[in-house]
Design a protein around this motif. Structure first.
Motif, PDB file in Angstrom:
ATOM      1  N   THR A   1       0.851  -1.188   0.000  1.00 23.63           N
ATOM      2  CA  THR A   1       0.000   0.000   0.000  1.00 23.63           C
ATOM      3  C   THR A   1       0.889   1.242   0.000  1.00 23.63           C
ATOM      4  O   THR A   1       2.111   1.170   0.228  1.00 23.63           O
ATOM      5  CB  THR A   1      -0.914   0.015   1.225  1.00 23.63           C
ATOM      6  N   VAL A   2       0.253   2.405  -0.212  1.00 20.36           N
ATOM      7  CA  VAL A   2       0.998   3.662  -0.203  1.00 20.36           C
ATOM      8  C   VAL A   2       1.643   3.881   1.161  1.00 20.36           C
ATOM      9  O   VAL A   2       2.809   4.321   1.248  1.00 20.36           O
ATOM     10  CB  VAL A   2       0.051   4.833  -0.545  1.00 20.36           C
ATOM     11  N   GLU A   3       0.921   3.548   2.234  1.00 16.45           N
ATOM     12  CA  GLU A   3       1.458   3.721   3.583  1.00 16.45           C
ATOM     13  C   GLU A   3       2.655   2.802   3.822  1.00 16.45           C
ATOM     14  O   GLU A   3       3.666   3.206   4.414  1.00 16.45           O
ATOM     15  CB  GLU A   3       0.372   3.436   4.625  1.00 16.45           C
ATOM     16  N   GLN A   4       2.560   1.545   3.380  1.00 18.71           N
ATOM     17  CA  GLN A   4       3.667   0.607   3.558  1.00 18.71           C
ATOM     18  C   GLN A   4       4.891   1.032   2.753  1.00 18.71           C
ATOM     19  O   GLN A   4       6.035   0.894   3.202  1.00 18.71           O
ATOM     20  CB  GLN A   4       3.230  -0.798   3.145  1.00 18.71           C
ATOM     21  N   ALA A   5       4.667   1.543   1.554  1.00 16.54           N
ATOM     22  CA  ALA A   5       5.777   1.956   0.684  1.00 16.54           C
ATOM     23  C   ALA A   5       6.468   3.201   1.207  1.00 16.54           C
ATOM     24  O   ALA A   5       7.639   3.458   0.879  1.00 16.54           O
ATOM     25  CB  ALA A   5       5.272   2.202  -0.730  1.00 16.54           C
ATOM     26  N   ALA A   6       5.763   3.985   2.042  1.00 15.30           N
ATOM     27  CA  ALA A   6       6.347   5.210   2.585  1.00 15.30           C
ATOM     28  C   ALA A   6       7.540   4.911   3.479  1.00 15.30           C
ATOM     29  O   ALA A   6       8.423   5.758   3.663  1.00 15.30           O
ATOM     30  CB  ALA A   6       5.292   6.001   3.348  1.00 15.30           C
ATOM     31  N   ASP A   7       7.582   3.727   4.047  1.00 20.63           N
ATOM     32  CA  ASP A   7       8.691   3.338   4.923  1.00 20.63           C
ATOM     33  C   ASP A   7       9.902   2.826   4.164  1.00 20.63           C
ATOM     34  O   ASP A   7      10.908   2.464   4.767  1.00 20.63           O
ATOM     35  CB  ASP A   7       8.217   2.252   5.901  1.00 20.63           C
ATOM     36  N   ILE A   8       9.810   2.752   2.831  1.00 22.93           N
ATOM     37  CA  ILE A   8      10.905   2.221   2.013  1.00 22.93           C
ATOM     38  C   ILE A   8      11.585   3.370   1.279  1.00 22.93           C
ATOM     39  O   ILE A   8      10.918   4.250   0.719  1.00 22.93           O
ATOM     40  CB  ILE A   8      10.370   1.188   0.989  1.00 22.93           C
ATOM     41  N   ASP A   9      12.901   3.361   1.268  1.00 25.59           N
ATOM     42  CA  ASP A   9      13.656   4.368   0.519  1.00 25.59           C
ATOM     43  C   ASP A   9      13.658   3.971  -0.953  1.00 25.59           C
ATOM     44  O   ASP A   9      14.346   3.039  -1.360  1.00 25.59           O
ATOM     45  CB  ASP A   9      15.088   4.460   1.044  1.00 25.59           C
TER      46      ASP A   9
END
Length: 497
Positions: A343-351
């Motif tokens: 999800t967009v929220e999960q991807a936010a934690d990835i550089d």
């Protein structure tokens, strides 16, 4: 017509045997009975009427004066009485044999030979016929089930039996007595009474065959099925591509108001089917493959390992993954990539700063490098492959050869029009930067001339003094600390004046 002729007619017309196979079978049967009676069939001759209305068996014998071997020899005088006086010792004559003279065991042997021969002929004929039909669809009716395998009645008086093994069945399908079954022929095996067709309801070719019958654009080659993956009984994904820009590949398969695809779904007993456009760009193709989910963007994480990340909204996450991961699993197989969905929220934690986004995914296919390395006509994007092949067949393969021949107006190839050549030339101008050889030489000459001119100006304007080594007299410059000739050390000092 005799009984023999009637039997032959039935074998040929009603049973479907060829005339040659019937002839050979009857001949083998008569010779088997002859051998059973006389101990050999070396001199047995079987003759058929021209219209196959009758058949006879003869014993070819040598005329002798005094018979010692009645099977192979015949009395000369007896032959002259029957056949005429113009016969001599050593001649051969064919003596008609009455089949009634065969003993019972010989008749039984002949019948057995006939049955075996006809059965083998029939099986061979069927094997040859249905081996050519592997990959085709056949329709039969549910007959029985044994150990999970379904046996299908295909008609032909039981000579052809269909079997649908457990491993080739669609998981959610259930059949009852006399239910219609449409399946794909995947193998042909001989049995004691005929042949057995191994059928499949799970093969992807079943879907492509049904689609070809429902979609004329696939049948005529306008739309091409690039790849199909299935979880038989649950969901199928079909990637299609149109060879003509004006034809929508997905729309052609779906049909007006979804009529065409609904016909396919009914044939697969309500299995879900996703028809999606194939794309050479892996990021775009992955995005399409995850349908019916809406994907925000696709990031190529590792091109060599074929790993990608698909980012979706929270509301689309479960749809992208599918029940028990089915949707993303099928997308992985369709694209041949390992796709991770977040999800967009999960991807936010990835550089993600170091990874290419969907807009830069073209770099995976080296689009920029390809533009610099287009060497042949077939490498041109958008080139008509048939035109490229015709040019290549006539010795014009490289861009350089084409440009030279086009400029000279020397291209005359059957099947390649002036308009087609103009289009190729336009593609060359759009995609290839032509560098003239003279320009490179002129550049080099200009550089040399500039260098020489600079040296001359320096010599004229500088008015520099010359210096020599005090030890050996070798010419030196102000920046030297040792003589390059003798190695003596020195230093320069400025005159106060």
């Amino acid at each position: 017509m005799s009984e023999m002729a009637e039997a032959i007619r039935q074998l040929i017309q009603e049973k479907g045997y060829s005339e040659d196979s019937v002839r050979q079978t009857i001949e083998r049967a008569l010779k088997a009975a002859y051998k059973r009676t006389f101990g050999t069939d070396e001199n047995a001759i079987v003759k058929f009427a021209d219209d196959m209305s009758d058949v006879s068996i003869y014993s070819r014998k040598v005329l002798v004066d005094g018979v010692y071997d009645p099977v192979r020899e015949y009395e000369l005088e007896d032959a002259r009485k029957k056949e005429g006086a113009d016969l001599h010792e050593g001649d051969e004559v064919d003596i008609l044999v009455d089949p009634k003279s065969f003993d019972l065991s010989a008749v039984s042997t002949g019948k057995q030979t006939v049955h075996q021969g006809l059965n083998e002929t029939f099986k061979t004929s069927l094997m040859n016929e249905y081996k050519d039909k592997i990959g085709e669809i056949i329709i039969g009716y549910y007959q029985r089930e044994r150990n999970g395998n379904i046996y299908v009645d295909l008609g032909n008086a039981g000579k052809i039996e269909g079997v649908l093994p457990v491993k080739y069945q669609s998981k959610l399908e259930y059949y009852e007595k006399n239910d219609r079954i449409k399946a794909l022929i995947v193998d042909v095996k001989p049995t004691s009474s005929g042949i057995q067709l191994v059928l499949s309801r799970s093969d992807t070719k079943l879907v492509s065959s049904i689609l070809e019958k429902e979609v004329p654009e696939i049948a005529d080659g306008t739309v091409e099925i690039m790849k199909i993956v299935r979880d038989a009984g649950y969901r199928t994904k079909v990637a299609v591509y149109s060879k003509r820009e004006e034809v929508d590949a997905v729309g052609a398969c779906v049909g007006l108001k979804g009529v065409r695809i609904q016909n396919v779904i009914r044939e697969l007993l309500n299995e879900k089917i996703d028809v999606l456009p194939w794309d050479p760009d892996p990021a775009v193709f992955i995005k399409n493959a995850l349908s019916p989910a809406q994907v925000n963007r696709v990031i190529i994480m590792d091109a060599d390992k074929r790993q990608a990340l698909a980012i979706v909204d929270e509301s689309q996450f479960s749809l992208a993954i599918g029940r028990q991961g089915q949707n993303v699993r099928l997308a992985n197989r369709l694209c041949d990539w390992n796709i991770d969905v977040k999800t967009v929220e999960q991807a936010a934690d990835i550089d993600l700063s170091s990874f290419s986004t969907v807009q830069n995914a073209h770099a995976l296919f080296n689009d920029e490098e390809e533009e610099d390395s287009i060497l042949t006509i077939s490498d041109l994007p958008g080139i008509d492959k048939e035109i490229a092949q015709l040019l290549k067949n006539n010795g014009i393969d490289s861009i350089e050869d084409f440009v030279e021949a086009y400029d000279n107006g020397s291209i005359e190839i059957e099947g390649v029009s002036k308009e087609a050549l103009d289009k190729v030339n336009d593609l060359v101008n759009e995609n290839v930067e032509i560098v003239e050889e003279d320009s490179a030489e002129e550049t080099e000459s200009s550089e040399n001339a500039a260098e020489k001119e600079g040296q001359e100006e320096k010599s004229e304007d500088g008015d520099e003094d010359e210096y020599f080594c005090p030890e050996c007299g070798h010419k030196i410059t102000l920046d030297m600390t040792h003589c390059p000739n003798c190695g003596v050390e020195f230093e320069f000092t400025e005159d106060e004046e």
